[in-house]
Write an enzyme that holds these catalytic residues in place. Structure first.
Site, PDB file in Angstrom:
ATOM      1  N   ASN A  19      14.152  -2.595  16.692  1.00 30.59           N
ATOM      2  CA  ASN A  19      14.557  -4.231  16.728  1.00 30.59           C
ATOM      3  C   ASN A  19      13.665  -4.468  15.360  1.00 30.59           C
ATOM      4  O   ASN A  19      14.399  -5.500  14.857  1.00 30.59           O
ATOM      5  CB  ASN A  19      14.410  -4.906  17.808  1.00 30.59           C
ATOM      6  CG  ASN A  19      15.504  -4.632  18.754  1.00 30.59           C
ATOM      7  OD1 ASN A  19      16.525  -5.134  18.915  1.00 30.59           O
ATOM      8  ND2 ASN A  19      15.289  -3.711  20.042  1.00 30.59           N
ATOM      9  N   ARG A  68      -2.215  -1.224  33.615  1.00 28.79           N
ATOM     10  CA  ARG A  68      -1.068  -0.345  33.249  1.00 28.79           C
ATOM     11  C   ARG A  68       0.104  -1.335  32.885  1.00 28.79           C
ATOM     12  O   ARG A  68       0.689  -0.907  31.635  1.00 28.79           O
ATOM     13  CB  ARG A  68      -0.824   0.670  34.408  1.00 28.79           C
ATOM     14  CG  ARG A  68      -0.137   1.881  33.820  1.00 28.79           C
ATOM     15  CD  ARG A  68       0.058   3.068  34.986  1.00 28.79           C
ATOM     16  NE  ARG A  68       0.825   2.284  36.040  1.00 28.79           N
ATOM     17  CZ  ARG A  68       1.967   2.196  36.317  1.00 28.79           C
ATOM     18  NH1 ARG A  68       3.081   2.537  35.171  1.00 28.79           N
ATOM     19  NH2 ARG A  68       2.711   1.438  37.256  1.00 28.79           N
ATOM     20  N   ARG A  98       4.345  -4.594  28.535  1.00 29.64           N
ATOM     21  CA  ARG A  98       3.411  -5.315  29.289  1.00 29.64           C
ATOM     22  C   ARG A  98       3.800  -6.654  29.619  1.00 29.64           C
ATOM     23  O   ARG A  98       4.421  -7.452  28.691  1.00 29.64           O
ATOM     24  CB  ARG A  98       1.908  -5.262  28.550  1.00 29.64           C
ATOM     25  CG  ARG A  98       1.466  -3.893  28.692  1.00 29.64           C
ATOM     26  CD  ARG A  98       0.045  -3.495  27.881  1.00 29.64           C
ATOM     27  NE  ARG A  98      -0.341  -2.434  27.822  1.00 29.64           N
ATOM     28  CZ  ARG A  98      -0.844  -1.668  28.548  1.00 29.64           C
ATOM     29  NH1 ARG A  98      -1.112  -2.358  29.886  1.00 29.64           N
ATOM     30  NH2 ARG A  98      -0.878  -0.259  28.362  1.00 29.64           N
ATOM     31  N   ILE A  99       3.660  -7.050  30.873  1.00 27.54           N
ATOM     32  CA  ILE A  99       3.929  -8.551  30.989  1.00 27.54           C
ATOM     33  C   ILE A  99       2.708  -9.450  30.642  1.00 27.54           C
ATOM     34  O   ILE A  99       1.699  -9.077  30.774  1.00 27.54           O
ATOM     35  CB  ILE A  99       3.896  -8.449  32.853  1.00 27.54           C
ATOM     36  CG1 ILE A  99       4.859  -7.541  33.193  1.00 27.54           C
ATOM     37  CG2 ILE A  99       4.246  -9.977  33.368  1.00 27.54           C
ATOM     38  CD1 ILE A  99       4.734  -7.253  34.696  1.00 27.54           C
ATOM     39  N   HIS A 116      16.385  -7.804  26.290  1.00 27.07           N
ATOM     40  CA  HIS A 116      16.474  -6.934  27.373  1.00 27.07           C
ATOM     41  C   HIS A 116      17.681  -6.235  27.425  1.00 27.07           C
ATOM     42  O   HIS A 116      18.734  -6.780  27.024  1.00 27.07           O
ATOM     43  CB  HIS A 116      16.277  -7.747  28.687  1.00 27.07           C
ATOM     44  CG  HIS A 116      16.244  -6.748  29.886  1.00 27.07           C
ATOM     45  ND1 HIS A 116      15.177  -6.187  30.221  1.00 27.07           N
ATOM     46  CD2 HIS A 116      17.226  -6.356  30.757  1.00 27.07           C
ATOM     47  CE1 HIS A 116      15.424  -5.571  31.252  1.00 27.07           C
ATOM     48  NE2 HIS A 116      16.663  -5.544  31.700  1.00 27.07           N
TER      49      HIS A 116
END
Ligand code: GRF
Length: 209
Positions: A19, A68, A98-99, A116
């Site tokens: 992307n 994690r 990662r959030i 997404h």
């Protein structure tokens, strides 16, 4: 735009960087009036960093910290500081695994977006294309959305469906979804850069200006 001139993008990724390439190519073709000010990754050897460096972009690895699946508070601050120092107008997540919880979203309110590989709200989280195959849906797709504290739950900016074909494997389906991503992500970024995306609550509208 912060400097009144070029719209500055910060890209965060953990993986292949396809992307990122699509965005840089859209800029080169003149379809997106912006510059990539900084590329950050939580994975030292990530392809996205190699791609960025090959293209002469500023690119850094910032160690992800002790968790994690998310960045710890201090690490999220480091990401946020780096993006602020680079004076970015928009934070673009491109396969960042990662959030984001707090600091970064507070520093860039309404200015963090993600892509997404499904038609949200179906199949949030990891392996969305596999979830679609397992479920047996006839269409899945790609979604560009604002990032909030949830998992793939922010307001949707753009979506495009992708049909599932009888002979699809996870790989063939992901490949077609990603071709769609590479088309819709640069377009959505251009819409934001040109001020065409209007947010109302959890909905967004694309003005025709
Ligand atoms: C994309 O499929 C995107 O939907 C998901 O992660 C993948 C990143 O791919 N969030 P790449 O690193 O841009 O090639």
């Amino acid at each position: 735009m912060s400097n009144g001139e070029t719209f500055r993008i910060g890209v965060l990724g953990s993986g292949n960087g396809s992307n990122l390439i699509a965005i840089t190519e859209a800029i080169e073709r003149g379809e997106l009036s912006a510059e990539i000010a900084l590329v950050l990754s939580d994975v030292k050897e990530a392809e996205i960093l190699q791609h960025a460096k090959r293209r002469g972009l500023m690119a850094c690895y910032i160690a992800p910290g002790k968790y994690r699946t998310k960045l710890d508070e201090e690490t999220e601050k480091s990401y946020s500081c780096a993006l602020q120092q680079a004076d970015v107008d928009l934070v673009v997540l491109a396969g960042f695994m990662r959030i984001l919880k707090d600091e970064l979203l507070k520093s860039f309110p309404g200015k963090v977006i993600n892509i997404h590989p499904s038609l949200l709200p179906s199949f949030p989280g990891v392996g969305a294309w596999k979830q679609a195959l397992d479920h047996g849906v006839k269409f899945t797709g790609a979604t560009v959305h604002f990032v909030d504290q949830g998992i793939d739950s922010g307001a949707i900016i753009a979506q495009e469906p992708v049909p599932l074909l009888d002979g699809d494997t996870p790989e063939s389906l992901l490949d077609r979804i990603q071709q769609t991503e590479h088309r819709i992500y640069p377009k959505a970024i251009a819409d934001i850069a040109e001020g065409r995306i209007i947010s109302k609550g959890h909905r967004t509208f694309r003005s025709t200006k």
